[in-house]
Design a protein around this motif. Structure first.
Motif, PDB file in Angstrom:
ATOM      1  N   UNK A   1       7.616   0.692  10.402  1.00 44.65           N
ATOM      2  CA  UNK A   1       6.420   1.533  10.500  1.00 44.65           C
ATOM      3  C   UNK A   1       5.379   0.871  11.388  1.00 44.65           C
ATOM      4  N   UNK A   2       5.162  -0.437  11.200  1.00 44.91           N
ATOM      5  CA  UNK A   2       4.165  -1.151  12.001  1.00 44.91           C
ATOM      6  C   UNK A   2       4.515  -1.126  13.483  1.00 44.91           C
ATOM      7  N   UNK A   3       5.789  -1.264  13.786  1.00 46.26           N
ATOM      8  CA  UNK A   3       6.210  -1.318  15.189  1.00 46.26           C
ATOM      9  C   UNK A   3       6.120   0.035  15.878  1.00 46.26           C
ATOM     10  N   UNK A   4       6.085   1.098  15.093  1.00 41.27           N
ATOM     11  CA  UNK A   4       6.072   2.441  15.681  1.00 41.27           C
ATOM     12  C   UNK A   4       4.708   3.109  15.648  1.00 41.27           C
ATOM     13  N   UNK A   5       3.762   2.556  14.881  1.00 38.23           N
ATOM     14  CA  UNK A   5       2.464   3.216  14.740  1.00 38.23           C
ATOM     15  C   UNK A   5       1.356   2.182  14.595  1.00 38.23           C
ATOM     16  N   UNK A   6       0.691   1.875  15.689  1.00 35.71           N
ATOM     17  CA  UNK A   6      -0.388   0.887  15.656  1.00 35.71           C
ATOM     18  C   UNK A   6      -1.503   1.311  14.705  1.00 35.71           C
ATOM     19  N   UNK A   7      -1.715   2.586  14.543  1.00 36.06           N
ATOM     20  CA  UNK A   7      -2.785   3.071  13.662  1.00 36.06           C
ATOM     21  C   UNK A   7      -2.588   2.580  12.233  1.00 36.06           C
ATOM     22  N   UNK A   8      -1.340   2.442  11.815  1.00 30.36           N
ATOM     23  CA  UNK A   8      -1.069   1.917  10.475  1.00 30.36           C
ATOM     24  C   UNK A   8      -1.546   0.472  10.367  1.00 30.36           C
TER      25      UNK A   8
ATOM     26  N   UNK B   1       0.813  -1.218   0.000  1.00 29.12           N
ATOM     27  CA  UNK B   1       0.000   0.000   0.000  1.00 29.12           C
ATOM     28  C   UNK B   1       0.846   1.267   0.000  1.00 29.12           C
ATOM     29  N   UNK B   2       1.955   1.247   0.693  1.00 28.54           N
ATOM     30  CA  UNK B   2       2.817   2.426   0.795  1.00 28.54           C
ATOM     31  C   UNK B   2       3.774   2.557  -0.395  1.00 28.54           C
ATOM     32  N   UNK B   3       3.778   1.562  -1.255  1.00 22.93           N
ATOM     33  CA  UNK B   3       4.653   1.633  -2.426  1.00 22.93           C
ATOM     34  C   UNK B   3       6.087   1.231  -2.154  1.00 22.93           C
TER      35      UNK B   3
ATOM     36  N   UNK C   1      -3.945  -0.925  12.264  1.00 17.36           N
ATOM     37  CA  UNK C   1      -5.405  -0.907  12.349  1.00 17.36           C
ATOM     38  C   UNK C   1      -6.041  -0.529  11.020  1.00 17.36           C
ATOM     39  N   UNK C   2      -5.402   0.377  10.302  1.00 16.54           N
ATOM     40  CA  UNK C   2      -5.943   0.815   9.011  1.00 16.54           C
ATOM     41  C   UNK C   2      -5.780  -0.253   7.935  1.00 16.54           C
ATOM     42  N   UNK C   3      -4.720  -1.062   8.048  1.00 19.50           N
ATOM     43  CA  UNK C   3      -4.415  -2.022   6.993  1.00 19.50           C
ATOM     44  C   UNK C   3      -5.159  -3.343   7.148  1.00 19.50           C
ATOM     45  N   UNK C   4      -5.318  -3.842   8.364  1.00 20.77           N
ATOM     46  CA  UNK C   4      -5.921  -5.155   8.577  1.00 20.77           C
ATOM     47  C   UNK C   4      -7.273  -5.325   7.875  1.00 20.77           C
ATOM     48  N   UNK C   5      -8.180  -4.339   7.932  1.00 22.60           N
ATOM     49  CA  UNK C   5      -9.465  -4.525   7.247  1.00 22.60           C
ATOM     50  C   UNK C   5      -9.368  -4.614   5.728  1.00 22.60           C
ATOM     51  N   UNK C   6      -8.225  -4.239   5.153  1.00 28.93           N
ATOM     52  CA  UNK C   6      -8.097  -4.264   3.701  1.00 28.93           C
ATOM     53  C   UNK C   6      -7.797  -5.660   3.156  1.00 28.93           C
TER      54      UNK C   6
END
Length: 329
Positions: A259-266, A62-64, A268-273
């Motif tokens: 990125x995943x280890x530093x920002x849980x929001x990332x 997703x992030x390229x 949370x946003x990705x799992x539903x995709x």
């Protein structure tokens, strides 16, 4: 620590599905013309379970991050690391998610596999033995003679459960392990096909809220506390044949893991995709950690534990199985 069950139930609601979406399919992954960076292969198929553990694969897409490396990655759903080994061997997968227990067992059996990147490390309450709310089983010792569902036999699931059985004065021979994919475990146990299950997220949350299941034991305590769970594997032959492609994958995954280890929001946003987990559920599930580098000392703990429980007949030097990441710069 786990969130309040009432909060989980509200967040999950009736819309939570125990079945997850299938992303991609098998089949031979085609070699493509080398790109400007000289990659031996620019499109690869990568196996992953549709659970939170491999979220960095989807973040990197997703992030390229893969695109920046000249790489196209096609995710393919698998049922477990052990089941994916034949797929990497026959070429239908280039790289796959694996649990370390299955990998070390396969290596001892003569499989030419390599670990190429880290993925997931256990934390408190994200790999639990679960039972129905009205089950007469109230302690691990009560599992004697019972059937426990795991996603694959003789993998991290059975090893983790066995460590808890030992504490309760039991052995693996005192229970019966049976295979069932994670999405099917809750309904199978509820219908009486088994007595308990080794369940990970999001199914811990889903079975609690939908079926009223309760935790019998956290299997990531004591000997298994902070146990490395899963990583990425390839065959030795594939790694040798595609060193630049592998290095590109390693760089992109490491960036996504950071990125995943530093920002849980990332996360949370990705799992539903890539699953049918709703954003509300993703916000309350219990997660482990996402190491950005393979650490031989940490992984050696897994191999040593396997030796103790006779999953291995001889010691394994984990360093010999790891493909070092590309040098920075």
């Amino acid at each position: 620590m786990t969130r309040n069950l009432r909060c989980r139930a509200i967040a999950v609601g009736a819309a939570v599905a125990l079945a997850l979406t299938a992303c991609g399919s098998g089949g031979e992954s085609p070699d493509t013309t080398a790109n400007a960076d000289g990659l031996e292969k620019t499109t690869i198929k990568v196996g992953a379970l549709p659970i939170p553990d491999p979220v960095s694969l989807y973040i990197a897409n997703a992030k390229g991050y893969f695109k920046e490396e000249g790489l196209t990655v096609e995710p393919v759903i698998i049922t477990g690391g052990a089941a994916a080994i034949p797929q990497v061997e026959n070429g239908s997968l280039d790289i796959s998610m694996t649990n370390y227990v299955s990998t070390f067992s396969a290596v001892e059996a003569g499989k030419k596999l390599k670990l190429v990147a880290d993925m997931y490390q256990a934390a408190e309450n994200n790999f639990n033995i679960m039972v129905p709310k009205d089950s007469p089983i109230n302690a691990v010792a009560d599992l004697k003679g019972k059937t426990i569902l795991v996603n694959n036999l003789r993998n991290v699931a059975t090893l983790a459960v066995t460590t808890q059985l030992k504490v309760a004065g039991l052995t693996e021979n005192d229970v019966k392990f049976a295979e069932k994919p994670f999405p099917e475990m809750g309904n199978a146990i509820a219908s009486g096909q088994a007595d308990a299950g080794w369940i990970t997220e999001p199914f811990i949350t889903a079975t609690q809220s939908q079926l009223g299941f309760r935790k019998l034991a956290d299997t990531m305590t004591g000997e298994t506390e902070n146990l490395p769970i899963a990583g990425w594997m390839a065959t030795e032959e594939w790694a040798q044949k595609h060193p630049k492609t592998l290095a590109a994958f390693q760089r992109a995954i490491s960036k996504a893991q950071t990125l995943a280890s530093s920002d849980r929001k990332e996360i949370e946003a990705m799992i539903p995709t890539y699953t049918k987990i709703t954003p509300e559920v993703a916000s309350v599930i219990t997660l482990g950690t996402y190491p950005s580098e393979l650490n031989a000392d940490r992984l050696q703990k897994v191999a040593d534990l396997m030796l103790e429980y006779k999953y291995l007949e001889k010691p394994i030097d984990v360093k010999s199985i790891i493909v070092a990441p590309p040098a920075a710069g």
